[in-house]
Motif scaffolding. Structure first.
Motif, PDB file in Angstrom:
ATOM      1  N   GLY A   1     -68.336 -58.140  47.226  1.00 16.15           N
ATOM      2  CA  GLY A   1     -68.170 -58.356  48.658  1.00 16.15           C
ATOM      3  C   GLY A   1     -67.649 -57.111  49.351  1.00 16.15           C
ATOM      4  O   GLY A   1     -67.781 -55.995  48.840  1.00 16.15           O
ATOM      5  N   SER A   2     -67.046 -57.298  50.508  1.00 16.43           N
ATOM      6  CA  SER A   2     -66.530 -56.160  51.271  1.00 16.43           C
ATOM      7  C   SER A   2     -65.011 -56.072  51.235  1.00 16.43           C
ATOM      8  O   SER A   2     -64.419 -55.240  51.909  1.00 16.43           O
ATOM      9  CB  SER A   2     -66.994 -56.265  52.735  1.00 16.43           C
ATOM     10  OG  SER A   2     -68.396 -56.157  52.825  1.00 16.43           O
ATOM     11  N   SER A   3     -64.387 -56.935  50.452  1.00 13.20           N
ATOM     12  CA  SER A   3     -62.930 -56.993  50.420  1.00 13.20           C
ATOM     13  C   SER A   3     -62.392 -56.203  49.238  1.00 13.20           C
ATOM     14  O   SER A   3     -62.882 -56.332  48.114  1.00 13.20           O
ATOM     15  CB  SER A   3     -62.464 -58.448  50.316  1.00 13.20           C
ATOM     16  OG  SER A   3     -61.067 -58.513  50.144  1.00 13.20           O
ATOM     17  N   ARG A   4     -61.379 -55.360  49.519  1.00 11.38           N
ATOM     18  CA  ARG A   4     -60.771 -54.610  48.435  1.00 11.38           C
ATOM     19  C   ARG A   4     -59.292 -54.408  48.743  1.00 11.38           C
ATOM     20  O   ARG A   4     -58.841 -53.297  49.039  1.00 11.38           O
ATOM     21  CB  ARG A   4     -61.488 -53.275  48.240  1.00 11.38           C
ATOM     22  CG  ARG A   4     -61.143 -52.601  46.939  1.00 11.38           C
ATOM     23  CD  ARG A   4     -62.152 -51.552  46.538  1.00 11.38           C
ATOM     24  NE  ARG A   4     -62.225 -50.457  47.481  1.00 11.38           N
ATOM     25  CZ  ARG A   4     -62.994 -49.384  47.317  1.00 11.38           C
ATOM     26  NH1 ARG A   4     -63.773 -49.305  46.256  1.00 11.38           N
ATOM     27  NH2 ARG A   4     -63.002 -48.428  48.202  1.00 11.38           N
ATOM     28  N   PRO A   5     -58.498 -55.471  48.685  1.00  9.75           N
ATOM     29  CA  PRO A   5     -57.084 -55.371  49.069  1.00  9.75           C
ATOM     30  C   PRO A   5     -56.280 -54.411  48.208  1.00  9.75           C
ATOM     31  O   PRO A   5     -55.283 -53.858  48.670  1.00  9.75           O
ATOM     32  CB  PRO A   5     -56.575 -56.813  48.936  1.00  9.75           C
ATOM     33  CG  PRO A   5     -57.571 -57.503  48.067  1.00  9.75           C
ATOM     34  CD  PRO A   5     -58.880 -56.854  48.341  1.00  9.75           C
ATOM     35  N   LEU A   6     -56.675 -54.212  46.960  1.00 10.88           N
ATOM     36  CA  LEU A   6     -55.937 -53.290  46.109  1.00 10.88           C
ATOM     37  C   LEU A   6     -56.065 -51.846  46.575  1.00 10.88           C
ATOM     38  O   LEU A   6     -55.385 -50.962  46.052  1.00 10.88           O
ATOM     39  CB  LEU A   6     -56.398 -53.407  44.650  1.00 10.88           C
ATOM     40  CG  LEU A   6     -55.950 -54.661  43.894  1.00 10.88           C
ATOM     41  CD1 LEU A   6     -56.440 -54.613  42.457  1.00 10.88           C
ATOM     42  CD2 LEU A   6     -54.438 -54.813  43.928  1.00 10.88           C
ATOM     43  N   ASP A   7     -56.934 -51.603  47.542  1.00 10.21           N
ATOM     44  CA  ASP A   7     -57.059 -50.261  48.100  1.00 10.21           C
ATOM     45  C   ASP A   7     -56.343 -50.150  49.433  1.00 10.21           C
ATOM     46  O   ASP A   7     -56.747 -49.374  50.313  1.00 10.21           O
ATOM     47  CB  ASP A   7     -58.535 -49.865  48.242  1.00 10.21           C
ATOM     48  CG  ASP A   7     -59.066 -49.253  46.958  1.00 10.21           C
ATOM     49  OD1 ASP A   7     -58.286 -49.084  46.009  1.00 10.21           O
ATOM     50  OD2 ASP A   7     -60.264 -48.941  46.893  1.00 10.21           O
ATOM     51  N   PHE A   8     -55.273 -50.899  49.616  1.00 11.43           N
ATOM     52  CA  PHE A   8     -54.417 -50.743  50.788  1.00 11.43           C
ATOM     53  C   PHE A   8     -53.944 -49.293  50.873  1.00 11.43           C
ATOM     54  O   PHE A   8     -53.424 -48.739  49.913  1.00 11.43           O
ATOM     55  CB  PHE A   8     -53.210 -51.677  50.674  1.00 11.43           C
ATOM     56  CG  PHE A   8     -52.133 -51.445  51.704  1.00 11.43           C
ATOM     57  CD1 PHE A   8     -52.413 -51.518  53.055  1.00 11.43           C
ATOM     58  CD2 PHE A   8     -50.836 -51.151  51.305  1.00 11.43           C
ATOM     59  CE1 PHE A   8     -51.415 -51.307  53.996  1.00 11.43           C
ATOM     60  CE2 PHE A   8     -49.827 -50.948  52.228  1.00 11.43           C
ATOM     61  CZ  PHE A   8     -50.126 -51.014  53.590  1.00 11.43           C
ATOM     62  N   GLY A   9     -54.161 -48.671  52.022  1.00 15.98           N
ATOM     63  CA  GLY A   9     -53.765 -47.281  52.217  1.00 15.98           C
ATOM     64  C   GLY A   9     -54.754 -46.260  51.693  1.00 15.98           C
ATOM     65  O   GLY A   9     -54.558 -45.051  51.873  1.00 15.98           O
TER      66      GLY A   9
END
Length: 400
Positions: free
Chosen positions: A266-274
């Motif tokens: 998908g388009s979600s990648r929360p572990l790439d915050f920042g």
């Protein structure tokens, strides 16, 4: 205009669902290549096959500067456990840091050795080094024979708590971070805490940024732990660092296994915050910034933007920036403001948003903060407000 499907002889589509389960262990140890430590041999023998396995070692040259007896230890270890493993020729020694991901010749070198040695899909690539070397060696392993078993031995904080425990491999191309890469879990990860003692202060500190990141979006208690122990971490307290690495690894693995999207379809990648800013800053500074140093700046920027949008309390914003500063990070560099008003300029930081969107599913999705330990995904941003965030971050850095 409507889209009509043309059928052939009324044949119905064949629906197929392929489910694949991956299992791998992340181990924590000391003295990995000492003869009385059988962990590596046990990891290889765990497949239950009786014949000794061929192992090609790829080693970080930067790590060898501080562990100059490592290659001899590895050779002696292989002789001692020769019923389990056989080293295929001399280890391949490659540069550490992003340089190894910017030159495809190192991939070709590993592929050539795999071919020359006749390695098969049940052979092993033993990658020993920092996160960049693990990324590159993993990409080489997963593109030979459609996948040779990969054993990761991370030698940095960043490798042990983040990049080394995940499922991604890759190299840089076209001036973009990880443009070429694969999703393939390792066969096992072997973390040796003794290796961390040889790190310089920059590399020791760099990996802590990823722990701050995952704490901010997933675990407020973990952030409190980091904040309370920031001075000890900055002063290289090994006990605190071991606890940080373990919890950070745990949170990363829980997300990969439990998010429902381990291969980021998908388009979600929360572990790439920042990370949208971090990846661009690495390129803009010709990789003079370590990955973790860039991530710290990216975290500070997105935290400041979250504060300016009204999602984060001023006290929370101050806590995040103060913790990063206490850990020893610089939170502003001039590359943040270069060509900021020229959105199409390759040196404009905001190009990182476009590249981040392209790297995902074509839809911009970045993670911001609604509170400490609570991330929120957004699909559009206000660039003028991001400029304000950069200016505020610059002012904060000057004052602190």
């Amino acid at each position: 205009m409507s889209i009509q499907q043309k059928t052939v002889l009324n044949l119905q589509p064949i629906n197929q669902c392929v489910r694949v389960t991956f299992n791998y262990d992340v181990h924590f140890t000391r003295g990995l290549f000492q003869l009385d430590n059988s962990l590596l041999a046990q990891a290889i023998a765990a497949d239950g096959e009786t014949a000794p396995k061929q192992v090609l070692a790829v080693v970080d040259a930067g790590f060898l500067q501080y562990q100059n007896g490592l290659l001899k230890k590895l050779s002696v270890y292989a002789q001692y456990y020769q019923d389990v493993l056989t080293l295929t020729g001399e280890p391949i020694v490659v540069p550490g840091g992003e340089a190894v991901k910017n030159d495809s010749r190192f991939i070709e070198q590993i592929h050539q050795q795999i071919n020359a040695a006749g390695l098969c899909r049940h052979s092993y690539i033993l990658a020993i080094g920092g996160g960049a070397v693990l990324d590159m060696a993993g990409y080489a392993a997963t593109t030979a024979h459609r996948g040779i078993r990969l054993l990761r031995v991370p030698t940095t904080v960043l490798g042990q708590n983040d990049s080394g425990v995940g499922v991604k491999n890759g190299i840089n191309a076209f001036g973009k971070k990880n443009f070429l890469g694969t999703f393939m879990p390792p066969y096992a990860v072997l973390n040796d805490f003794d290796f961390l003692t040889s790190l310089d202060d920059r590399d020791w500190r760099s990996g802590i940024a990823e722990a701050v990141k995952v704490a901010l979006i997933k675990d407020a208690n973990f952030f409190d732990f980091i904040m309370a122990n920031a001075d000890k971490l900055a002063n290289r307290d090994m006990d605190i660092m071991e606890r940080l690495i373990y919890r950070c690894s745990q949170l990363h693995l829980e997300h990969i296994a439990g998010s429902g999207d381990p291969f980021e379809m998908g388009s979600s990648r929360p572990l790439d915050f920042g990370h949208w800013a971090a990846h661009k800053l690495e390129h803009l500074t010709n990789y003079s910034l370590r990955h973790g140093e860039s991530v710290a700046i990216g975290i500070a920027l997105d935290t400041t933007y979250s504060y300016l949008t009204g999602q984060l309390l001023e006290s929370e914003w101050q806590r995040v920036l103060s913790t990063l500063k206490k850990l020893g990070f610089t939170l502003y560099v001039s590359a943040l403001t270069e060509q900021l008003d020229q959105l199409d300029h390759p040196h404009c930081l905001f190009r990182g948003l476009t590249e981040f969107r392209e790297h995902l599913g074509g839809k911009l999705t970045i993670t911001l903060l609604q509170g400490i330990g609570q991330g929120i995904e957004v699909h559009q941003v206000d660039l003028s407000l991001y400029k304000d965030a950069i200016m505020l971050l610059q002012d904060w850095e000057v004052l602190h």
